[in-house]
Motif scaffolding. Structure first.
Motif, PDB file in Angstrom:
ATOM      1  N   THR A  19       0.873  -1.248  -0.021  1.00 46.30           N
ATOM      2  CA  THR A  19       0.095   0.062   0.162  1.00 46.30           C
ATOM      3  C   THR A  19       1.071   1.276  -0.108  1.00 46.30           C
ATOM      4  O   THR A  19       0.316   2.270   0.084  1.00 46.30           O
ATOM      5  CB  THR A  19      -1.095   0.047   1.193  1.00 46.30           C
ATOM      6  N   GLY A  20       2.260   1.092   0.020  1.00 43.40           N
ATOM      7  CA  GLY A  20       3.040   2.216  -0.146  1.00 43.40           C
ATOM      8  C   GLY A  20       3.411   2.875   1.448  1.00 43.40           C
ATOM      9  O   GLY A  20       4.317   3.925   1.340  1.00 43.40           O
ATOM     10  N   LYS A  21       3.315   2.075   2.353  1.00 43.61           N
ATOM     11  CA  LYS A  21       3.829   2.478   3.595  1.00 43.61           C
ATOM     12  C   LYS A  21       5.344   2.001   3.780  1.00 43.61           C
ATOM     13  O   LYS A  21       5.694   1.083   3.168  1.00 43.61           O
ATOM     14  CB  LYS A  21       2.862   2.122   4.626  1.00 43.61           C
ATOM     15  N   ILE A  22       5.882   2.510   4.658  1.00 41.69           N
ATOM     16  CA  ILE A  22       7.375   2.191   5.176  1.00 41.69           C
ATOM     17  C   ILE A  22       7.214   1.399   6.320  1.00 41.69           C
ATOM     18  O   ILE A  22       7.041   1.761   7.310  1.00 41.69           O
ATOM     19  CB  ILE A  22       8.277   3.433   5.087  1.00 41.69           C
ATOM     20  N   LYS A  23       7.813   0.495   6.210  1.00 44.78           N
ATOM     21  CA  LYS A  23       8.247  -0.598   7.373  1.00 44.78           C
ATOM     22  C   LYS A  23       9.770  -0.486   7.749  1.00 44.78           C
ATOM     23  O   LYS A  23      10.536  -0.134   7.059  1.00 44.78           O
ATOM     24  CB  LYS A  23       7.932  -2.071   7.046  1.00 44.78           C
ATOM     25  N   ALA A  24       9.961  -0.404   9.163  1.00 44.10           N
ATOM     26  CA  ALA A  24      11.390  -0.122   9.682  1.00 44.10           C
ATOM     27  C   ALA A  24      11.369  -0.994  10.896  1.00 44.10           C
ATOM     28  O   ALA A  24      10.505  -1.316  11.651  1.00 44.10           O
ATOM     29  CB  ALA A  24      11.917   1.153   9.863  1.00 44.10           C
ATOM     30  N   VAL A  49       5.360   0.160  11.423  1.00 40.18           N
ATOM     31  CA  VAL A  49       5.089   1.305  10.179  1.00 40.18           C
ATOM     32  C   VAL A  49       5.541   2.530  10.524  1.00 40.18           C
ATOM     33  O   VAL A  49       5.092   2.956  11.774  1.00 40.18           O
ATOM     34  CB  VAL A  49       3.560   1.207   9.757  1.00 40.18           C
ATOM     35  N   LEU A  50       6.253   3.310   9.809  1.00 38.08           N
ATOM     36  CA  LEU A  50       6.664   4.673  10.057  1.00 38.08           C
ATOM     37  C   LEU A  50       5.460   5.705  10.088  1.00 38.08           C
ATOM     38  O   LEU A  50       4.625   5.519   9.178  1.00 38.08           O
ATOM     39  CB  LEU A  50       7.942   5.179   9.103  1.00 38.08           C
ATOM     40  N   SER A  51       5.560   6.784  10.630  1.00 39.34           N
ATOM     41  CA  SER A  51       4.673   7.675  10.689  1.00 39.34           C
ATOM     42  C   SER A  51       4.822   8.601   9.421  1.00 39.34           C
ATOM     43  O   SER A  51       5.815   8.254   8.632  1.00 39.34           O
ATOM     44  CB  SER A  51       4.942   8.834  11.963  1.00 39.34           C
ATOM     45  N   GLU A  52       3.660   9.118   9.176  1.00 35.09           N
ATOM     46  CA  GLU A  52       3.679   9.528   7.652  1.00 35.09           C
ATOM     47  C   GLU A  52       4.750  10.790   7.492  1.00 35.09           C
ATOM     48  O   GLU A  52       5.555  10.681   6.489  1.00 35.09           O
ATOM     49  CB  GLU A  52       2.370  10.384   7.552  1.00 35.09           C
ATOM     50  N   PRO A  53       4.963  11.687   8.390  1.00 36.72           N
ATOM     51  CA  PRO A  53       6.160  12.438   8.162  1.00 36.72           C
ATOM     52  C   PRO A  53       7.340  11.937   7.904  1.00 36.72           C
ATOM     53  O   PRO A  53       8.267  12.337   7.099  1.00 36.72           O
ATOM     54  CB  PRO A  53       6.207  13.390   9.534  1.00 36.72           C
ATOM     55  N   ASP A  54       7.650  11.078   8.801  1.00 36.66           N
ATOM     56  CA  ASP A  54       8.934  10.264   8.518  1.00 36.66           C
ATOM     57  C   ASP A  54       9.137   9.375   7.247  1.00 36.66           C
ATOM     58  O   ASP A  54      10.149   9.394   6.712  1.00 36.66           O
ATOM     59  CB  ASP A  54       9.210   9.241   9.856  1.00 36.66           C
ATOM     60  N   ALA A  55       7.880   8.668   6.831  1.00 38.19           N
ATOM     61  CA  ALA A  55       7.995   8.123   5.613  1.00 38.19           C
ATOM     62  C   ALA A  55       8.372   8.974   4.617  1.00 38.19           C
ATOM     63  O   ALA A  55       8.943   8.396   3.611  1.00 38.19           O
ATOM     64  CB  ALA A  55       6.507   7.481   5.352  1.00 38.19           C
ATOM     65  N   LYS A  56       7.849  10.223   4.590  1.00 38.70           N
ATOM     66  CA  LYS A  56       8.090  11.142   3.532  1.00 38.70           C
ATOM     67  C   LYS A  56       9.343  11.432   3.343  1.00 38.70           C
ATOM     68  O   LYS A  56       9.793  11.573   1.858  1.00 38.70           O
ATOM     69  CB  LYS A  56       7.146  12.426   3.893  1.00 38.70           C
ATOM     70  N   ILE A  57      10.177  11.499   4.398  1.00 45.17           N
ATOM     71  CA  ILE A  57      11.657  11.617   4.188  1.00 45.17           C
ATOM     72  C   ILE A  57      12.398  10.286   3.545  1.00 45.17           C
ATOM     73  O   ILE A  57      13.167  10.461   2.585  1.00 45.17           O
ATOM     74  CB  ILE A  57      12.195  11.926   5.545  1.00 45.17           C
TER      75      ILE A  57
END
Length: 66
Positions: A19-24, A49-57
């Motif tokens: 779905t385009g989210k970032i896992k870390a 799953v990273l928060s939206e502001p972190d995922a954007k970076i």
């Protein structure tokens, strides 16, 4: 136009979900576990799953993140 280069450090640390989210992986698990609470260690297991502001970076460093 040449291919966009991937930041090698980012491709080792992060994965993009379908779905385009970032896992870390959780932070704070490399050393010094004796001073961390058992609750912290349990909660920091696995990936999150990273928060939206972190995922954007992070998405800037991955070519398939766009």
């Amino acid at each position: 136009m040449p291919k966009m280069k991937t930041k090698s450090s980012a491709k080792k640390r992060f994965k993009i979900t379908a779905t385009g989210k970032i896992k870390a992986a959780a932070a704070g698990k490399r050393h010094g576990m004796i001073k961390r609470s058992n609750k912290f260690l349990r909660d920091a297991r696995g990936t999150m799953v990273l928060s939206e502001p972190d995922a954007k970076i992070v998405k800037k460093f991955l070519p398939n993140g766009l």
